[in-house]
Design a protein around this motif. Structure first.
Motif, short mmCIF file in Angstrom:
data_model
loop_
_atom_site.label_atom_id
_atom_site.label_comp_id
_atom_site.label_asym_id
_atom_site.label_seq_id
_atom_site.Cartn_x
_atom_site.Cartn_y
_atom_site.Cartn_z
N LEU A 183 38.25 49.84 34.53
CA LEU A 183 38.01 48.64 35.35
C LEU A 183 38.86 47.46 34.88
O LEU A 183 39.46 46.75 35.70
CB LEU A 183 36.53 48.26 35.31
CG LEU A 183 35.60 49.13 36.13
CD1 LEU A 183 34.16 48.72 35.90
CD2 LEU A 183 35.94 49.02 37.60
N ILE A 184 38.92 47.26 33.58
CA ILE A 184 39.74 46.16 33.05
C ILE A 184 41.21 46.39 33.38
O ILE A 184 41.92 45.45 33.78
CB ILE A 184 39.51 46.00 31.54
CG1 ILE A 184 38.08 45.50 31.28
CG2 ILE A 184 40.52 45.06 30.92
CD1 ILE A 184 37.65 45.51 29.83
N GLY A 185 41.66 47.63 33.24
CA GLY A 185 43.06 47.97 33.58
C GLY A 185 43.36 47.71 35.05
O GLY A 185 44.42 47.18 35.39
N LEU A 186 42.43 48.08 35.92
CA LEU A 186 42.63 47.82 37.35
C LEU A 186 42.68 46.32 37.65
O LEU A 186 43.52 45.87 38.44
CB LEU A 186 41.52 48.48 38.16
CG LEU A 186 41.56 50.00 38.26
CD1 LEU A 186 40.30 50.52 38.95
CD2 LEU A 186 42.80 50.44 39.01
N LEU A 187 41.80 45.58 37.04
CA LEU A 187 41.78 44.13 37.27
C LEU A 187 43.05 43.47 36.75
O LEU A 187 43.61 42.58 37.41
CB LEU A 187 40.55 43.51 36.62
CG LEU A 187 39.21 43.86 37.26
CD1 LEU A 187 38.06 43.32 36.43
CD2 LEU A 187 39.15 43.33 38.67
N ILE A 188 43.51 43.89 35.60
CA ILE A 188 44.74 43.31 35.06
C ILE A 188 45.95 43.72 35.89
O ILE A 188 46.86 42.92 36.12
CB ILE A 188 44.93 43.73 33.58
CG1 ILE A 188 43.88 43.04 32.71
CG2 ILE A 188 46.32 43.40 33.07
CD1 ILE A 188 43.85 43.50 31.26
N GLY A 189 45.96 44.97 36.37
CA GLY A 189 47.06 45.47 37.16
C GLY A 189 47.19 44.80 38.51
O GLY A 189 48.29 44.78 39.09
N ARG A 190 46.14 44.22 39.02
CA ARG A 190 46.18 43.57 40.34
C ARG A 190 46.87 42.23 40.29
O ARG A 190 47.27 41.69 41.32
CB ARG A 190 44.76 43.39 40.87
CG ARG A 190 44.10 44.73 41.17
CD ARG A 190 42.74 44.52 41.70
NE ARG A 190 42.88 44.48 43.16
CZ ARG A 190 41.87 44.32 43.97
NH1 ARG A 190 40.66 44.14 43.50
NH2 ARG A 190 42.05 44.32 45.28
N ARG A 191 47.05 41.68 39.14
CA ARG A 191 47.66 40.34 39.03
C ARG A 191 49.11 40.42 39.10
O ARG A 191 50.03 40.77 39.05
CB ARG A 191 47.25 39.67 37.72
CG ARG A 191 45.81 39.27 37.77
CD ARG A 191 45.44 38.50 36.58
NE ARG A 191 44.03 38.08 36.73
CZ ARG A 191 43.43 37.30 35.92
NH1 ARG A 191 44.04 36.82 34.88
NH2 ARG A 191 42.19 36.96 36.10
#
Length: 103
Positions: free
Chosen positions: A95-103
């Motif tokens: 989840l953290i990786g997905l959230l960071i990747g969206r930026r």
């Protein structure tokens, strides 16, 4: 205990310590003043600063005890449920990786 609550309590303890330090400095700076009203206020302030110091120490001790208790409970859970813990950590990482990747 959540990190937000822990951080808030740590900041509050630090702020109270700064306030106590400032009040002690004020007491030292006004030590030479002998007027009746000022002496009375200095005495009350000194008593309140001393009481606040005791409460801050008690708060810190309680905070440390609760933190240790939470860490121990987490440790016990991880030892009793290692695969669940790995799954939870992997899910959180994803989840953290997905959230960071969206930026």
């Amino acid at each position: 205990m959540s990190e937000v609550t822990q951080a808030g309590r740590d900041k509050m303890v630090a702020d109270v310590k700064v306030l106590i330090s400032d009040a002690e400095e004020l007491l030292k700076l006004t030590a030479g003043e002998a007027s009746g009203k000022l002496a009375e206020v200095r005495t009350r302030l000194g008593e309140r600063v001393a009481a606040a110091k005791v409460r801050v120490v008690e708060m810190e001790q309680a905070l440390v005890a609760k933190t240790k208790e939470a860490a121990k409970a987490t440790d016990v859970y991880v030892h009793e449920n290692p695969w669940k813990s790995v799954g939870i950590a992997a899910g959180a990482g994803l989840l953290i990786g997905l959230l960071i990747g969206r930026r």
